[in-house]
Design a protein around this motif. Structure first.
Motif, PDB file in Angstrom:
ATOM      1  N   THR A 180       0.834  -1.215   0.000  1.00 14.61           N
ATOM      2  CA  THR A 180       0.000   0.000   0.000  1.00 14.61           C
ATOM      3  C   THR A 180       0.863   1.257   0.000  1.00 14.61           C
ATOM      4  O   THR A 180       0.468   2.272  -0.574  1.00 14.61           O
ATOM      5  CB  THR A 180      -0.974   0.022   1.204  1.00 14.61           C
ATOM      6  OG1 THR A 180      -0.232  -0.066   2.422  1.00 14.61           O
ATOM      7  CG2 THR A 180      -1.993  -1.099   1.109  1.00 14.61           C
ATOM      8  N   GLY A 181       2.055   1.183   0.603  1.00  9.64           N
ATOM      9  CA  GLY A 181       2.952   2.333   0.601  1.00  9.64           C
ATOM     10  C   GLY A 181       3.400   2.739  -0.792  1.00  9.64           C
ATOM     11  O   GLY A 181       3.739   3.899  -1.039  1.00  9.64           O
ATOM     12  N   LEU A 182       3.376   1.792  -1.721  1.00 12.54           N
ATOM     13  CA  LEU A 182       3.771   2.102  -3.098  1.00 12.54           C
ATOM     14  C   LEU A 182       2.783   3.037  -3.789  1.00 12.54           C
ATOM     15  O   LEU A 182       3.103   3.634  -4.815  1.00 12.54           O
ATOM     16  CB  LEU A 182       3.923   0.813  -3.907  1.00 12.54           C
ATOM     17  CG  LEU A 182       5.075  -0.090  -3.474  1.00 12.54           C
ATOM     18  CD1 LEU A 182       4.997  -1.438  -4.194  1.00 12.54           C
ATOM     19  CD2 LEU A 182       6.409   0.587  -3.734  1.00 12.54           C
ATOM     20  N   PHE A 183       1.589   3.190  -3.220  1.00 13.33           N
ATOM     21  CA  PHE A 183       0.553   4.018  -3.838  1.00 13.33           C
ATOM     22  C   PHE A 183       0.338   5.335  -3.108  1.00 13.33           C
ATOM     23  O   PHE A 183      -0.625   6.044  -3.378  1.00 13.33           O
ATOM     24  CB  PHE A 183      -0.764   3.228  -3.915  1.00 13.33           C
ATOM     25  CG  PHE A 183      -0.636   1.990  -4.743  1.00 13.33           C
ATOM     26  CD1 PHE A 183      -0.736   2.058  -6.124  1.00 13.33           C
ATOM     27  CD2 PHE A 183      -0.372   0.773  -4.149  1.00 13.33           C
ATOM     28  CE1 PHE A 183      -0.591   0.924  -6.898  1.00 13.33           C
ATOM     29  CE2 PHE A 183      -0.219  -0.374  -4.922  1.00 13.33           C
ATOM     30  CZ  PHE A 183      -0.339  -0.299  -6.299  1.00 13.33           C
ATOM     31  N   ILE A 184       1.239   5.659  -2.196  1.00 10.01           N
ATOM     32  CA  ILE A 184       1.153   6.922  -1.457  1.00 10.01           C
ATOM     33  C   ILE A 184       2.218   7.866  -1.999  1.00 10.01           C
ATOM     34  O   ILE A 184       3.400   7.543  -2.019  1.00 10.01           O
ATOM     35  CB  ILE A 184       1.326   6.690   0.062  1.00 10.01           C
ATOM     36  CG1 ILE A 184       0.191   5.809   0.581  1.00 10.01           C
ATOM     37  CG2 ILE A 184       1.381   8.023   0.808  1.00 10.01           C
ATOM     38  CD1 ILE A 184       0.331   5.400   2.030  1.00 10.01           C
TER      39      ILE A 184
ATOM     40  N   PHE B  33       7.858   8.983  -7.142  1.00  8.92           N
ATOM     41  CA  PHE B  33       8.605   7.878  -6.538  1.00  8.92           C
ATOM     42  C   PHE B  33       9.783   8.446  -5.752  1.00  8.92           C
ATOM     43  O   PHE B  33      10.493   9.323  -6.226  1.00  8.92           O
ATOM     44  CB  PHE B  33       9.107   6.948  -7.648  1.00  8.92           C
ATOM     45  CG  PHE B  33       9.796   5.718  -7.128  1.00  8.92           C
ATOM     46  CD1 PHE B  33       9.072   4.564  -6.862  1.00  8.92           C
ATOM     47  CD2 PHE B  33      11.166   5.702  -6.911  1.00  8.92           C
ATOM     48  CE1 PHE B  33       9.695   3.419  -6.385  1.00  8.92           C
ATOM     49  CE2 PHE B  33      11.809   4.570  -6.434  1.00  8.92           C
ATOM     50  CZ  PHE B  33      11.062   3.416  -6.172  1.00  8.92           C
ATOM     51  N   GLY B  34       9.967   7.958  -4.540  1.00 10.35           N
ATOM     52  CA  GLY B  34      11.054   8.471  -3.701  1.00 10.35           C
ATOM     53  C   GLY B  34      11.572   7.415  -2.749  1.00 10.35           C
ATOM     54  O   GLY B  34      11.233   6.230  -2.856  1.00 10.35           O
ATOM     55  N   PRO B  35      12.376   7.831  -1.781  1.00 11.10           N
ATOM     56  CA  PRO B  35      12.958   6.890  -0.819  1.00 11.10           C
ATOM     57  C   PRO B  35      11.935   6.004  -0.096  1.00 11.10           C
ATOM     58  O   PRO B  35      12.208   4.825   0.112  1.00 11.10           O
ATOM     59  CB  PRO B  35      13.710   7.799   0.161  1.00 11.10           C
ATOM     60  CG  PRO B  35      14.066   9.005  -0.661  1.00 11.10           C
ATOM     61  CD  PRO B  35      12.898   9.193  -1.598  1.00 11.10           C
ATOM     62  N   PRO B  36      10.743   6.522   0.273  1.00 15.80           N
ATOM     63  CA  PRO B  36       9.783   5.620   0.926  1.00 15.80           C
ATOM     64  C   PRO B  36       9.358   4.461   0.012  1.00 15.80           C
ATOM     65  O   PRO B  36       9.146   3.337   0.478  1.00 15.80           O
ATOM     66  CB  PRO B  36       8.588   6.517   1.254  1.00 15.80           C
ATOM     67  CG  PRO B  36       9.142   7.898   1.284  1.00 15.80           C
ATOM     68  CD  PRO B  36      10.241   7.900   0.262  1.00 15.80           C
ATOM     69  N   HIS B  37       9.247   4.730  -1.280  1.00 16.10           N
ATOM     70  CA  HIS B  37       8.864   3.684  -2.230  1.00 16.10           C
ATOM     71  C   HIS B  37       9.998   2.668  -2.396  1.00 16.10           C
ATOM     72  O   HIS B  37       9.752   1.460  -2.480  1.00 16.10           O
ATOM     73  CB  HIS B  37       8.484   4.307  -3.575  1.00 16.10           C
ATOM     74  CG  HIS B  37       7.341   5.271  -3.452  1.00 16.10           C
ATOM     75  ND1 HIS B  37       7.538   6.621  -3.341  1.00 16.10           N
ATOM     76  CD2 HIS B  37       6.010   5.057  -3.381  1.00 16.10           C
ATOM     77  CE1 HIS B  37       6.365   7.212  -3.218  1.00 16.10           C
ATOM     78  NE2 HIS B  37       5.412   6.285  -3.231  1.00 16.10           N
TER      79      HIS B  37
ATOM     80  N   ILE C  55      11.633   3.421  10.251  1.00 14.84           N
ATOM     81  CA  ILE C  55      12.057   4.589   9.468  1.00 14.84           C
ATOM     82  C   ILE C  55      10.869   5.466   9.071  1.00 14.84           C
ATOM     83  O   ILE C  55      10.812   6.640   9.438  1.00 14.84           O
ATOM     84  CB  ILE C  55      12.915   4.166   8.262  1.00 14.84           C
ATOM     85  CG1 ILE C  55      14.170   3.437   8.749  1.00 14.84           C
ATOM     86  CG2 ILE C  55      13.273   5.373   7.399  1.00 14.84           C
ATOM     87  CD1 ILE C  55      14.933   2.715   7.655  1.00 14.84           C
ATOM     88  N   PRO C  56       9.889   4.936   8.322  1.00 17.15           N
ATOM     89  CA  PRO C  56       8.756   5.810   7.988  1.00 17.15           C
ATOM     90  C   PRO C  56       7.894   6.126   9.210  1.00 17.15           C
ATOM     91  O   PRO C  56       7.280   7.194   9.276  1.00 17.15           O
ATOM     92  CB  PRO C  56       7.975   5.019   6.937  1.00 17.15           C
ATOM     93  CG  PRO C  56       8.369   3.605   7.133  1.00 17.15           C
ATOM     94  CD  PRO C  56       9.781   3.635   7.668  1.00 17.15           C
TER      95      PRO C  56
ATOM     96  N   PHE D 154      10.179  17.008  14.057  1.00 20.32           N
ATOM     97  CA  PHE D 154      11.249  17.014  13.066  1.00 20.32           C
ATOM     98  C   PHE D 154      10.871  17.919  11.909  1.00 20.32           C
ATOM     99  O   PHE D 154       9.715  17.992  11.503  1.00 20.32           O
ATOM    100  CB  PHE D 154      11.519  15.601  12.529  1.00 20.32           C
ATOM    101  CG  PHE D 154      11.730  14.572  13.606  1.00 20.32           C
ATOM    102  CD1 PHE D 154      12.653  14.773  14.623  1.00 20.32           C
ATOM    103  CD2 PHE D 154      11.002  13.402  13.613  1.00 20.32           C
ATOM    104  CE1 PHE D 154      12.843  13.834  15.613  1.00 20.32           C
ATOM    105  CE2 PHE D 154      11.188  12.451  14.602  1.00 20.32           C
ATOM    106  CZ  PHE D 154      12.105  12.669  15.607  1.00 20.32           C
ATOM    107  N   SER D 155      11.883  18.581  11.349  1.00 16.98           N
ATOM    108  CA  SER D 155      11.642  19.494  10.236  1.00 16.98           C
ATOM    109  C   SER D 155      11.414  18.759   8.920  1.00 16.98           C
ATOM    110  O   SER D 155      10.850  19.315   7.994  1.00 16.98           O
ATOM    111  CB  SER D 155      12.820  20.457  10.091  1.00 16.98           C
ATOM    112  OG  SER D 155      14.024  19.721   9.874  1.00 16.98           O
ATOM    113  N   GLY D 156      11.856  17.525   8.840  1.00 20.69           N
ATOM    114  CA  GLY D 156      11.694  16.735   7.619  1.00 20.69           C
ATOM    115  C   GLY D 156      12.566  15.501   7.680  1.00 20.69           C
ATOM    116  O   GLY D 156      13.236  15.243   8.693  1.00 20.69           O
ATOM    117  N   PRO D 157      12.602  14.729   6.595  1.00 23.36           N
ATOM    118  CA  PRO D 157      13.376  13.488   6.581  1.00 23.36           C
ATOM    119  C   PRO D 157      14.872  13.673   6.821  1.00 23.36           C
ATOM    120  O   PRO D 157      15.555  12.744   7.235  1.00 23.36           O
ATOM    121  CB  PRO D 157      13.130  12.920   5.183  1.00 23.36           C
ATOM    122  CG  PRO D 157      11.896  13.591   4.700  1.00 23.36           C
ATOM    123  CD  PRO D 157      11.840  14.922   5.376  1.00 23.36           C
TER     124      PRO D 157
END
Length: 165
Positions: A52-56, A62-66, A108-109, A125-128
């Motif tokens: 499901t994370g692949l569709f967010i 597409f990025g590091p979470p994918h 991580i996520p 946190f300000s970001g990743p």
């Protein structure tokens, strides 16, 4: 609110259930594996979380979470294949440490998304790329390494069953 879509909420609920099952298996049996109900639930829910994370696409394309989702699916497949081989050799180590590695991947996520949303109005946190977030993930990885070492030692010390003639 938390700026999360209904699909993202479902994804998060599945992930939290996976982590709960993984921790339950880890604390009760010392490992996550397909031979326990909690382990099987963990594996299936983790696969669902990664899928499901692949569709967010909260942060664009597409990025590091994918990439992490794909890596999680690959590690799950390797651990599952190794677990099917059974025994106490390399395949057993791969299965046990592989499933545990995917539990670390949840961190991580989990930290990133929670820490960039909460507390409302002033996220932790300000970001990743936040240095504190990176430190927490590094600490989590060290904990994973210590746990994996403990699991390997536990397997090595387990009595070996001689194969039937």
């Amino acid at each position: 609110m938390l700026n999360i879509s209904p699909f993202g909420m479902i994804h998060t609920i599945i992930a939290l259930a996976a982590v709960a099952c993984g921790l339950a298996a880890l604390f009760k049996y010392g490992e996550i594996g397909m031979h326990t109900r909690a382990g099987r639930l963990y594996v299936w829910l983790t696969a669902a979380t990664a899928f499901t994370g692949l569709f967010i696409f909260r942060h664009g394309g597409f990025g590091p979470p994918h990439a992490l989702a794909i890596l999680t699916l690959v590690v799950l497949l390797i651990a599952h294949a190794a677990g099917k081989r059974g025994g106490t050799g390399l395949s057993r180590y791969l299965a046990v440490t592989g499933y545990s590695l995917t539990l670390f991947f949840h961190l991580i996520p989990g930290l990133t998304e929670t820490g960039t949303r909460i507390p409302l109005g002033a996220p932790a946190f300000s970001g990743p790329e936040d240095p504190t977030l990176k430190l927490l993930v590094a600490i989590g990885f060290v904990i994973y390494l210590a746990g994996a070492a403990w699991q390997v030692l536990r397997i090595r010390r387990a009595p070996r069953i001689a194969p039937s003639a």
